[in-house]
Write a protein that holds these residues in place. Structure first.
Motif, PDB file in Angstrom:
ATOM      1  N   GLY A  47      40.940  48.351  49.711  1.00 17.38           N
ATOM      2  CA  GLY A  47      41.936  48.703  48.704  1.00 17.38           C
ATOM      3  C   GLY A  47      43.253  47.989  48.937  1.00 17.38           C
ATOM      4  O   GLY A  47      43.580  47.608  50.060  1.00 17.38           O
ATOM      5  N   SER A  48      44.007  47.794  47.878  1.00 17.61           N
ATOM      6  CA  SER A  48      45.288  47.092  47.957  1.00 17.61           C
ATOM      7  C   SER A  48      46.113  47.433  46.724  1.00 17.61           C
ATOM      8  O   SER A  48      45.570  47.743  45.656  1.00 17.61           O
ATOM      9  CB  SER A  48      45.056  45.573  48.020  1.00 17.61           C
ATOM     10  OG  SER A  48      46.274  44.858  47.890  1.00 17.61           O
ATOM     11  N   ARG A  49      47.438  47.372  46.876  1.00 16.85           N
ATOM     12  CA  ARG A  49      48.322  47.538  45.708  1.00 16.85           C
ATOM     13  C   ARG A  49      48.265  46.315  44.801  1.00 16.85           C
ATOM     14  O   ARG A  49      48.695  46.372  43.644  1.00 16.85           O
ATOM     15  CB  ARG A  49      49.764  47.775  46.165  1.00 16.85           C
ATOM     16  CG  ARG A  49      49.970  49.098  46.893  1.00 16.85           C
ATOM     17  CD  ARG A  49      51.432  49.334  47.208  1.00 16.85           C
ATOM     18  NE  ARG A  49      51.651  50.616  47.861  1.00 16.85           N
ATOM     19  CZ  ARG A  49      51.614  50.797  49.182  1.00 16.85           C
ATOM     20  NH1 ARG A  49      51.389  49.746  49.978  1.00 16.85           N
ATOM     21  NH2 ARG A  49      51.806  51.991  49.701  1.00 16.85           N
ATOM     22  N   ASP A  50      47.749  45.211  45.323  1.00 21.20           N
ATOM     23  CA  ASP A  50      47.626  43.974  44.557  1.00 21.20           C
ATOM     24  C   ASP A  50      46.437  44.105  43.597  1.00 21.20           C
ATOM     25  O   ASP A  50      45.301  44.277  44.049  1.00 21.20           O
ATOM     26  CB  ASP A  50      47.400  42.802  45.514  1.00 21.20           C
ATOM     27  CG  ASP A  50      47.481  41.453  44.831  1.00 21.20           C
ATOM     28  OD1 ASP A  50      47.033  41.342  43.672  1.00 21.20           O
ATOM     29  OD2 ASP A  50      47.966  40.495  45.460  1.00 21.20           O
ATOM     30  N   PRO A  51      46.653  44.024  42.303  1.00 18.63           N
ATOM     31  CA  PRO A  51      45.545  44.210  41.353  1.00 18.63           C
ATOM     32  C   PRO A  51      44.449  43.166  41.483  1.00 18.63           C
ATOM     33  O   PRO A  51      43.321  43.394  41.042  1.00 18.63           O
ATOM     34  CB  PRO A  51      46.229  44.141  39.979  1.00 18.63           C
ATOM     35  CG  PRO A  51      47.528  43.433  40.221  1.00 18.63           C
ATOM     36  CD  PRO A  51      47.947  43.796  41.619  1.00 18.63           C
ATOM     37  N   ARG A  52      44.763  42.011  42.082  1.00 19.11           N
ATOM     38  CA  ARG A  52      43.727  40.990  42.265  1.00 19.11           C
ATOM     39  C   ARG A  52      42.623  41.482  43.193  1.00 19.11           C
ATOM     40  O   ARG A  52      41.477  41.041  43.104  1.00 19.11           O
ATOM     41  CB  ARG A  52      44.342  39.706  42.842  1.00 19.11           C
ATOM     42  CG  ARG A  52      45.347  39.006  41.932  1.00 19.11           C
ATOM     43  CD  ARG A  52      45.994  37.850  42.673  1.00 19.11           C
ATOM     44  NE  ARG A  52      46.720  38.314  43.852  1.00 19.11           N
ATOM     45  CZ  ARG A  52      47.151  37.513  44.838  1.00 19.11           C
ATOM     46  NH1 ARG A  52      46.917  36.211  44.778  1.00 19.11           N
ATOM     47  NH2 ARG A  52      47.810  38.017  45.865  1.00 19.11           N
TER      48      ARG A  52
ATOM     49  N   GLY B 202      33.982  52.601  46.156  1.00 15.64           N
ATOM     50  CA  GLY B 202      34.995  53.551  46.584  1.00 15.64           C
ATOM     51  C   GLY B 202      35.980  52.856  47.496  1.00 15.64           C
ATOM     52  O   GLY B 202      35.605  51.925  48.222  1.00 15.64           O
ATOM     53  N   TYR B 203      37.231  53.287  47.456  1.00 14.75           N
ATOM     54  CA  TYR B 203      38.282  52.620  48.223  1.00 14.75           C
ATOM     55  C   TYR B 203      38.838  53.539  49.306  1.00 14.75           C
ATOM     56  O   TYR B 203      38.925  54.763  49.133  1.00 14.75           O
ATOM     57  CB  TYR B 203      39.416  52.182  47.292  1.00 14.75           C
ATOM     58  CG  TYR B 203      39.013  51.103  46.311  1.00 14.75           C
ATOM     59  CD1 TYR B 203      39.118  49.758  46.663  1.00 14.75           C
ATOM     60  CD2 TYR B 203      38.506  51.426  45.051  1.00 14.75           C
ATOM     61  CE1 TYR B 203      38.746  48.761  45.762  1.00 14.75           C
ATOM     62  CE2 TYR B 203      38.124  50.439  44.161  1.00 14.75           C
ATOM     63  CZ  TYR B 203      38.249  49.111  44.525  1.00 14.75           C
ATOM     64  OH  TYR B 203      37.863  48.129  43.645  1.00 14.75           O
TER      65      TYR B 203
ATOM     66  N   ALA C  19      41.755  53.510  43.192  1.00 16.37           N
ATOM     67  CA  ALA C  19      40.865  54.607  42.811  1.00 16.37           C
ATOM     68  C   ALA C  19      39.567  54.009  42.256  1.00 16.37           C
ATOM     69  O   ALA C  19      39.574  52.914  41.696  1.00 16.37           O
ATOM     70  CB  ALA C  19      41.548  55.497  41.773  1.00 16.37           C
ATOM     71  N   PRO C  20      38.462  54.752  42.415  1.00 14.63           N
ATOM     72  CA  PRO C  20      38.332  56.067  43.039  1.00 14.63           C
ATOM     73  C   PRO C  20      38.238  55.968  44.553  1.00 14.63           C
ATOM     74  O   PRO C  20      37.830  54.942  45.097  1.00 14.63           O
ATOM     75  CB  PRO C  20      37.028  56.601  42.456  1.00 14.63           C
ATOM     76  CG  PRO C  20      36.201  55.359  42.245  1.00 14.63           C
ATOM     77  CD  PRO C  20      37.184  54.298  41.820  1.00 14.63           C
TER      78      PRO C  20
ATOM     79  N   TYR D 105      39.033  33.755  55.913  1.00 15.84           N
ATOM     80  CA  TYR D 105      37.868  34.593  56.196  1.00 15.84           C
ATOM     81  C   TYR D 105      38.201  36.004  55.740  1.00 15.84           C
ATOM     82  O   TYR D 105      38.283  36.938  56.513  1.00 15.84           O
ATOM     83  CB  TYR D 105      37.568  34.530  57.699  1.00 15.84           C
ATOM     84  CG  TYR D 105      36.264  35.148  58.140  1.00 15.84           C
ATOM     85  CD1 TYR D 105      35.043  34.548  57.844  1.00 15.84           C
ATOM     86  CD2 TYR D 105      36.253  36.310  58.896  1.00 15.84           C
ATOM     87  CE1 TYR D 105      33.848  35.101  58.279  1.00 15.84           C
ATOM     88  CE2 TYR D 105      35.057  36.867  59.339  1.00 15.84           C
ATOM     89  CZ  TYR D 105      33.868  36.262  59.027  1.00 15.84           C
ATOM     90  OH  TYR D 105      32.677  36.809  59.467  1.00 15.84           O
ATOM     91  N   VAL D 106      38.426  36.134  54.445  1.00 16.23           N
ATOM     92  CA  VAL D 106      38.772  37.413  53.822  1.00 16.23           C
ATOM     93  C   VAL D 106      38.030  37.511  52.500  1.00 16.23           C
ATOM     94  O   VAL D 106      37.708  36.495  51.872  1.00 16.23           O
ATOM     95  CB  VAL D 106      40.293  37.559  53.595  1.00 16.23           C
ATOM     96  CG1 VAL D 106      41.051  37.615  54.901  1.00 16.23           C
ATOM     97  CG2 VAL D 106      40.818  36.406  52.731  1.00 16.23           C
ATOM     98  N   VAL D 107      37.781  38.737  52.066  1.00 16.15           N
ATOM     99  CA  VAL D 107      36.995  38.939  50.855  1.00 16.15           C
ATOM    100  C   VAL D 107      37.843  38.796  49.598  1.00 16.15           C
ATOM    101  O   VAL D 107      37.444  38.133  48.641  1.00 16.15           O
ATOM    102  CB  VAL D 107      36.315  40.323  50.877  1.00 16.15           C
ATOM    103  CG1 VAL D 107      35.626  40.612  49.542  1.00 16.15           C
ATOM    104  CG2 VAL D 107      35.318  40.411  52.021  1.00 16.15           C
ATOM    105  N   ALA D 108      39.020  39.403  49.587  1.00 15.26           N
ATOM    106  CA  ALA D 108      39.780  39.510  48.342  1.00 15.26           C
ATOM    107  C   ALA D 108      41.263  39.229  48.575  1.00 15.26           C
ATOM    108  O   ALA D 108      41.761  39.381  49.699  1.00 15.26           O
ATOM    109  CB  ALA D 108      39.595  40.903  47.740  1.00 15.26           C
ATOM    110  N   PRO D 109      41.993  38.842  47.547  1.00 17.23           N
ATOM    111  CA  PRO D 109      43.434  38.617  47.676  1.00 17.23           C
ATOM    112  C   PRO D 109      44.165  39.901  48.024  1.00 17.23           C
ATOM    113  O   PRO D 109      43.671  41.003  47.837  1.00 17.23           O
ATOM    114  CB  PRO D 109      43.843  38.116  46.280  1.00 17.23           C
ATOM    115  CG  PRO D 109      42.583  37.673  45.630  1.00 17.23           C
ATOM    116  CD  PRO D 109      41.499  38.545  46.191  1.00 17.23           C
ATOM    117  N   GLY D 110      45.396  39.723  48.523  1.00 21.67           N
ATOM    118  CA  GLY D 110      46.224  40.865  48.880  1.00 21.67           C
ATOM    119  C   GLY D 110      47.345  40.424  49.803  1.00 21.67           C
ATOM    120  O   GLY D 110      47.635  39.230  49.944  1.00 21.67           O
TER     121      GLY D 110
END
Length: 248
Positions: free
Chosen positions: A12-17, A41-42, A47-48, A196-201
């Motif tokens: 989870g992240s506050r970054d919507p990306r 789930g996060y 959410a959720p 080596y990361v899955v998603a932006p943030g």
């Protein structure tokens, strides 16, 4: 008999990306295995939450699920956070059996995904022997996770790159920019940073800033097809013991 639900647990992240990337990855997993229901789930920020998803599944009468951490190394979240969240959530729903899958890394499929992102960023096959790679992860204080990154870098180096150095956005050293400078001092004609990361943030953005002195920055792993295949491998492996016991 229906297949157990695949519950992908993302940080989870506050970054919507971040959530958008997790959604794209799970969509690819659904397309690859239409018979498996995939939910997300996060742990934080989005959410959720994991308990909310487990509550919904239990209310629907689901009996079996596989909880798969969307994590690349076994560190604090995998060893403590996620098991604790799952224990607490499932205690209220004893009819729902949740099997926890292993984390995604290390795996040759992750290295293949890294190579894919480097090619997409512009590296050509002929660049390999003159290029130094910074393998940049989010970072951890867990010695096991750090050792895994060292091992991945060492093994990846033997596939023909001039050099491969691990780097970390937090908690551990060296930082991405330090690894870039080190490779430059060693005479690498070209330097590429492979996140080596899955998603932006937040931490991936820190990696990107540290890559300012490099010649090339690859994208995050995201919805790479290799990553989707790996999720399904971990899903199948988590179910293998229970399937064996059911058939015995």
């Amino acid at each position: 008999m229906s297949q157990p639900v695949l519950l992908v647990i993302a940080h989870g992240s506050r970054d919507p990306r971040h959530a958008a990337t997790v959604h794209a990855l799970t969509q690819r997993v659904r397309a690859a295995r239409p018979g498996v229901r995939v939910v997300t789930g996060y742990l934080d920020h989005c959410a959720p939450s994991v308990p909310q998803v487990i509550g919904r599944l239990a209310a629907e009468g689901v009996r079996d699920a596989v909880a798969l951490p969307l994590l690349l190394t076994r560190a604090f979240h995998a060893k403590a956070d996620i098991p604790a969240v799952l224990r607490e959530a499932t205690a209220h729903h004893p009819r729902l059996a949740v099997h926890q899958a292993d984390v995604l890394g290390p795996s040759p499929l992750l290295v293949s995904a890294l190579e894919r992102r480097l090619r997409e960023a512009g590296l050509r096959p002929g660049d390999r022997r003159s290029t130094g790679i910074v393998l940049a992860s989010a970072g951890s204080t867990d010695p096991e996770a750090i050792a895994v990154m060292d091992d991945i870098a060492r093994r990846w180096r033997h596939t023909g790159w001039r050099a491969v150095r691990p780097a970390f956005a937090s908690a551990s050293l060296p930082r991405t920019e330090d690894a870039v400078r080190q490779l430059r001092a060693e005479g690498c004609a070209r330097i590429a940073v492979a996140p080596y990361v899955v998603a932006p943030g937040f931490l991936p953005d820190r990696i990107a800033r540290g890559a300012a002195g490099a010649d090339l920055l690859a994208d995050v792993l995201g919805d790479a097809p290799e990553l989707a295949s790996l999720l399904l491998r971990r899903y199948d492996a988590a179910l293998a013991p229970s399937r064996m016991s059911l058939s015995a």
